[in-house]
Design an enzyme around this catalytic site. Sequence first.
Site, PDB file in Angstrom:
ATOM      1  N   GLU A   1      -6.369  -4.720  10.438  1.00  0.00           N
ATOM      2  CA  GLU A   1      -5.399  -3.646  10.649  1.00  0.00           C
ATOM      3  C   GLU A   1      -5.729  -2.888  11.931  1.00  0.00           C
ATOM      4  OE1 GLU A   1      -3.312  -2.849   6.788  1.00  0.00           O
ATOM      5  OE2 GLU A   1      -4.638  -1.187   7.183  1.00  0.00           O
TER       6      GLU A   1
ATOM      7  N   ASN B   1       0.873  -1.180   0.000  1.00  0.00           N
ATOM      8  CA  ASN B   1       0.000   0.000   0.000  1.00  0.00           C
ATOM      9  C   ASN B   1       0.907   1.226   0.000  1.00  0.00           C
ATOM     10  OD1 ASN B   1      -1.868   1.991   0.348  1.00  0.00           O
ATOM     11  ND2 ASN B   1      -2.353   1.489   2.483  1.00  0.00           N
ATOM     12  N   TRP B   2       1.070   1.805  -1.182  1.00  0.00           N
ATOM     13  CA  TRP B   2       1.994   2.943  -1.302  1.00  0.00           C
ATOM     14  C   TRP B   2       1.420   4.234  -0.742  1.00  0.00           C
ATOM     15  CZ3 TRP B   2       4.381   2.387  -6.944  1.00  0.00           C
ATOM     16  CH2 TRP B   2       5.330   1.350  -6.912  1.00  0.00           C
ATOM     17  N   LYS B   3       0.154   4.232  -0.406  1.00  0.00           N
ATOM     18  CA  LYS B   3      -0.513   5.451   0.097  1.00  0.00           C
ATOM     19  C   LYS B   3      -0.248   6.607  -0.879  1.00  0.00           C
ATOM     20  CE  LYS B   3       0.006   3.580   4.687  1.00  0.00           C
ATOM     21  NZ  LYS B   3      -0.146   3.792   6.114  1.00  0.00           N
TER      22      LYS B   3
ATOM     23  N   GLU C   1      -7.237   5.162   7.385  1.00  0.00           N
ATOM     24  CA  GLU C   1      -6.813   6.540   7.094  1.00  0.00           C
ATOM     25  C   GLU C   1      -7.898   7.275   6.320  1.00  0.00           C
ATOM     26  OE1 GLU C   1      -3.023   5.751   5.256  1.00  0.00           O
ATOM     27  OE2 GLU C   1      -2.164   5.229   7.200  1.00  0.00           O
TER      28      GLU C   1
ATOM     29  N   HIS D   1      -9.838   1.649   4.252  1.00  0.00           N
ATOM     30  CA  HIS D   1      -8.623   1.853   5.053  1.00  0.00           C
ATOM     31  C   HIS D   1      -8.921   2.885   6.140  1.00  0.00           C
ATOM     32  CE1 HIS D   1      -4.549   2.791   6.269  1.00  0.00           C
ATOM     33  NE2 HIS D   1      -4.154   1.711   5.633  1.00  0.00           N
TER      34      HIS D   1
ATOM     35  N   GLY E   1       1.585   2.313  10.917  1.00  0.00           N
ATOM     36  CA  GLY E   1       2.594   3.371  10.847  1.00  0.00           C
ATOM     37  C   GLY E   1       3.178   3.764  12.189  1.00  0.00           C
TER      38      GLY E   1
ATOM     39  N   SER F   1       2.502  -2.110  10.690  1.00  0.00           N
ATOM     40  CA  SER F   1       3.920  -2.157  11.084  1.00  0.00           C
ATOM     41  C   SER F   1       4.567  -3.523  10.853  1.00  0.00           C
ATOM     42  CB  SER F   1       4.093  -1.705  12.537  1.00  0.00           C
ATOM     43  OG  SER F   1       3.710  -0.348  12.666  1.00  0.00           O
TER      44      SER F   1
HETATM   45  C1  PEP Z   1      -1.258   0.318   6.053  1.00  0.00           C
HETATM   46  O1  PEP Z   1      -1.271   1.495   5.767  1.00  0.00           O
HETATM   47  O2  PEP Z   1      -2.163  -0.414   5.668  1.00  0.00           O
HETATM   48  C2  PEP Z   1      -0.162  -0.181   6.875  1.00  0.00           C
HETATM   49  C3  PEP Z   1      -0.256  -1.402   7.328  1.00  0.00           C
HETATM   50  O3  PEP Z   1       0.881   0.667   7.100  1.00  0.00           O
HETATM   51  P1  PEP Z   1       2.258   0.317   7.860  1.00  0.00           P
HETATM   52  O4  PEP Z   1       2.770  -0.987   7.304  1.00  0.00           O
HETATM   53  O5  PEP Z   1       3.150   1.464   7.563  1.00  0.00           O
HETATM   54  O6  PEP Z   1       1.920   0.192   9.305  1.00  0.00           O
END
Ligand code: PEP
Length: 258
Positions: free
Chosen positions: A171, A13-15, A101, A99, A177, A216
């Site tokens: 998640e 997931n490059w966001k 976010e 997601h 993050g 993470s």
């Molecule tokens: C995500 O944004 O779905 C995610 C898992 O981010 P990270 O791996 O940076 O925690």
Amino acid sequence: MIQKTTKKLVVANWKMHGNLKQNAALLTDFVENLAHLTHTKVVVCAPYPYLGQLQNLLQSTHIAWGAQNVAKNEVGAFTGEVSAAMLRDFGATYVIIGHSERATAYCESDENVATKFVQAKKHGLTPILCVGETLIEREAGVMEMVVSKQLDTIINAHGAAVFADAVISYEPIWAIGTSLAATPEQAKNMHLFIRNKITNLNLDAANRLKILYGGSVTPQNAVQLFLVENINGGLIGKCSLNAQAFESICHAAEAAST
Ligand code: PEP
């Protein structure tokens, strides 16, 4: 008896990161170094403007690509939205939905998420549905209730059969993050809870559903997490922007599934 899906799925997931040059470097590296994986499916989810680049660089490779959001509507006067049919036009096969976010920054409701999920399926995209609790909810011990409610919005509107060949990504919001991943034990309990919930409603869908862990994941903790029963792979944010780290996570998935 729950039949496990053995092939792992690792999704980048490059966001809202990247540009043409950086993306090309990462994708070329992924293609070169992940070609030999036979038990792991790799997917890259990039911002919309780069879907054409993904199509160019990944078509006729083993790596699939997708988007990070999709419109809930079919077509029409919805300025700024991108439909499931448009994603398919570019060869996308996956889409991240719900997601946290987006839920936080754009007030995405569970109802919207449910509509997007079904819209994705209708157009042949594999939805990657994100579910998870906040730290306050975990500390209050209501994490299963929270995740259950997120799933119920889809189940009540469309039935549990829609989870066949779909992906749910657990998640925990406190792990995204933050460098504070869930422990294998915490992830194991929630993944089992999700699998059992779908199994009780529709065994076939539960058997065909992949459940990823996201939050993470790093090269250091990936093997331990991927060895947990009912963890069928990972959704990777930060580490998917570093070729070496992402490839090492994909190799951990491969090792855990063979
Ligand atoms: C995500 O944004 O779905 C995610 C898992 O981010 P990270 O791996 O940076 O925690």
